[in-house]
Design an enzyme around this catalytic site. Structure first.
Site, PDB file in Angstrom:
ATOM      1  N   ASN A 171     -39.454 -45.254  53.335  1.00 32.89           N
ATOM      2  CA  ASN A 171     -38.470 -46.229  52.800  1.00 32.89           C
ATOM      3  C   ASN A 171     -39.286 -47.481  52.528  1.00 32.89           C
ATOM      4  OD1 ASN A 171     -35.610 -47.862  54.392  1.00 32.89           O
ATOM      5  ND2 ASN A 171     -36.109 -47.746  52.238  1.00 32.89           N
TER       6      ASN A 171
ATOM      7  N   GLN B  68     -36.003 -51.814  48.933  1.00 30.38           N
ATOM      8  CA  GLN B  68     -35.436 -53.114  49.314  1.00 30.38           C
ATOM      9  C   GLN B  68     -36.494 -54.225  49.239  1.00 30.38           C
ATOM     10  OE1 GLN B  68     -34.545 -50.415  51.714  1.00 30.38           O
ATOM     11  NE2 GLN B  68     -32.499 -50.273  50.782  1.00 30.38           N
TER      12      GLN B  68
ATOM     13  N   CYS C 156     -31.174 -53.594  57.828  1.00 35.53           N
ATOM     14  CA  CYS C 156     -32.111 -52.586  57.312  1.00 35.53           C
ATOM     15  C   CYS C 156     -33.007 -52.172  58.481  1.00 35.53           C
ATOM     16  CB  CYS C 156     -32.942 -53.155  56.160  1.00 35.53           C
ATOM     17  SG  CYS C 156     -34.083 -51.946  55.432  1.00 35.53           S
TER      18      CYS C 156
ATOM     19  N   ASN D 125     -35.337 -49.609  58.901  1.00 32.78           N
ATOM     20  CA  ASN D 125     -36.770 -49.434  58.609  1.00 32.78           C
ATOM     21  C   ASN D 125     -37.408 -50.782  58.243  1.00 32.78           C
ATOM     22  OD1 ASN D 125     -36.885 -46.576  58.907  1.00 32.78           O
ATOM     23  ND2 ASN D 125     -35.878 -46.352  56.937  1.00 32.78           N
TER      24      ASN D 125
ATOM     25  N   ASN E 200     -24.150 -52.534  58.741  1.00 32.01           N
ATOM     26  CA  ASN E 200     -23.906 -52.097  57.369  1.00 32.01           C
ATOM     27  C   ASN E 200     -23.125 -50.787  57.439  1.00 32.01           C
ATOM     28  OD1 ASN E 200     -26.005 -50.522  58.338  1.00 32.01           O
ATOM     29  ND2 ASN E 200     -27.139 -50.507  56.440  1.00 32.01           N
TER      30      ASN E 200
ATOM     31  N   HIS F  19     -21.710 -46.975  57.114  1.00 30.41           N
ATOM     32  CA  HIS F  19     -22.240 -45.612  57.025  1.00 30.41           C
ATOM     33  C   HIS F  19     -21.121 -44.580  57.140  1.00 30.41           C
ATOM     34  CE1 HIS F  19     -26.594 -46.395  57.159  1.00 30.41           C
ATOM     35  NE2 HIS F  19     -26.217 -47.514  57.758  1.00 30.41           N
TER      36      HIS F  19
ATOM     37  N   ASN G  59     -23.272 -46.320  52.777  1.00 32.70           N
ATOM     38  CA  ASN G  59     -24.466 -45.462  52.831  1.00 32.70           C
ATOM     39  C   ASN G  59     -23.993 -44.091  53.325  1.00 32.70           C
ATOM     40  OD1 ASN G  59     -26.697 -47.602  52.455  1.00 32.70           O
ATOM     41  ND2 ASN G  59     -25.386 -48.473  54.065  1.00 32.70           N
TER      42      ASN G  59
ATOM     43  N   GLU H 224     -28.374 -43.959  49.849  1.00 31.25           N
ATOM     44  CA  GLU H 224     -28.134 -45.348  50.242  1.00 31.25           C
ATOM     45  C   GLU H 224     -27.323 -46.145  49.212  1.00 31.25           C
ATOM     46  OE1 GLU H 224     -31.031 -47.963  51.789  1.00 31.25           O
ATOM     47  OE2 GLU H 224     -32.207 -46.383  52.773  1.00 31.25           O
TER      48      GLU H 224
ATOM     49  N   CYS I  75     -33.808 -43.704  56.132  1.00 29.93           N
ATOM     50  CA  CYS I  75     -32.859 -44.813  56.280  1.00 29.93           C
ATOM     51  C   CYS I  75     -32.690 -45.045  57.785  1.00 29.93           C
ATOM     52  CB  CYS I  75     -31.522 -44.464  55.629  1.00 29.93           C
ATOM     53  SG  CYS I  75     -30.276 -45.758  55.816  1.00 29.93           S
TER      54      CYS I  75
ATOM     55  N   THR J  26     -30.932 -47.373  59.612  1.00 25.71           N
ATOM     56  CA  THR J  26     -29.551 -47.516  60.085  1.00 25.71           C
ATOM     57  C   THR J  26     -28.795 -46.204  59.896  1.00 25.71           C
ATOM     58  OG1 THR J  26     -28.976 -48.449  57.901  1.00 25.71           O
ATOM     59  CG2 THR J  26     -29.330 -50.007  59.734  1.00 25.71           C
ATOM     60  N   GLY J  27     -29.209 -45.437  58.869  1.00 25.10           N
ATOM     61  CA  GLY J  27     -28.579 -44.123  58.659  1.00 25.10           C
ATOM     62  C   GLY J  27     -28.890 -43.169  59.794  1.00 25.10           C
TER      63      GLY J  27
END
Ligand SMILES: N[C@H](CCC[C@H](N)C(=O)O)C(=O)O
Length: 279
Positions: A13, A46, A75, A77, A160, A162, A193, A211, A220, A222-223
């Site tokens: 990422n 990003q 974010c 990563n 964020n 998901h 996401n 995303e 990802c 947070t994913g």
């Protein structure tokens, strides 16, 4: 004017990182496009902007912009990349640093070699916090897609939004088509996401993420956190899970509701560069 940047990635990422700790940097949509475009610009998923702290409780603020120019609050990563960036650029000699994003305060620390650990805070499970339009909080939701087909999802915010879908095999999952369909669903007022989670066993999973603001990325953070939270809420995962993503591997630890999610994984610097701007 020459704009200096650092190109980095966390498990594939990738990021353009700007040091705005000494002078304000307010990127225009045109500049964000030039930085993220993989053909007409530098290329990244990003853009991360590191700033001096806005309050004494953190060491840095940090702004996150998706490739489409949208500014977001988290974010995973990118947080590991930020930890490495701060060390390599001599911006702090602390073993652990605290940073503030639009939605979260995180603690980042170097583990060893190229590995960094982030305390991502506790997941937010109330639909209103995601945001997700649901009458009440549930472990599983059924989304009705455009042609009436039902889709079972888990929904979590890590700062964020998901949505997590459990699939038999991530290699054959319709990541782009289904990812876009879920992102367009009116229940997600700020889009979402979309994670595709394959449970290998209670401590190993495979994950692909479509995303918000980018499309599918190689990883990802947070994913990965959201996927493990959902897997644990559904009783299918243990407290510590290795998450194989297309660009590498992350380790996620979560002891349960109200507790922080800890994410450990790699962060790499690829090159330093500069571009003329305005061009
Ligand atoms: N696309 C995400 C932001 C980047 C998240 C991802 N790159 C990570 O490592 O967590 C969003 O719009 O919320």
């Amino acid at each position: 004017m020459k704009l200096h940047f650092t190109k980095m990635h966390g498990a594939g990422n990738d990021f353009v990182v700007i040091d705005a700790t000494r002078s304000r940097f307010a990127p225009t949509p045109a500049l964000l496009e030039r930085l993220s475009d993989r053909r007409f610009g530098v290329g990244c998923d990003q853009i991360l902007v590191v700033e001096a702290p806005s309050a004494p409780d953190v060491d840095f603020d940090y702004r996150i912009f998706n490739a489409d120019g949208s500014e977001v609050g988290q974010c995973g990563n990118g947080s590991r990349a930020l930890a490495r960036f701060v060390r390599e650029h001599g911006l702090s000699d602390k073993a652990a640093i605290r940073v503030r994003t639009q939605t979260s305060v995180l603690e980042l620390r170097h583990v060893d070699g190229n590995r960094y650990r982030v305390d991502m805070g506790a997941p937010r499970l109330d639909p209103a916090d995601v945001p997700f339009d649901a009458a009440a909080r549930a472990e599983r939701y059924t989304l009705t897609l455009a042609h009436g087909e039902p889709l079972e999802i888990g929904v979590v915010s890590m700062g964020n939004p998901h949505a997590v879908i459990v699939v038999a095999d991530v290699d054959t999952a319709p990541v782009a088509a289904l990812g876009e369909a879920v992102q367009r669903h009116p229940a997600f007022a700020q889009s979402v996401n979309v994670g595709f989670l394959q449970i290998v066993d209670r401590t190993h999973v495979r994950l692909r993420v479509y995303e918000r603001g980018v499309g599918e990325t190689l990883a990802c953070g947070t994913g990965a956190c959201a996927a493990v939270v959902v897997g644990r809420l559904w009783g299918q995962l243990d407290e510590r899970v290795d998450v194989q993503v297309r660009g590498g591997e992350l380790t996620i630890e979560w002891s349960g509701e109200g507790q922080p999610v800890l994410m450990t994984g790699p962060a790499e610097t690829v090159f330093e560069g500069e571009i003329e701007w305005p061009k």
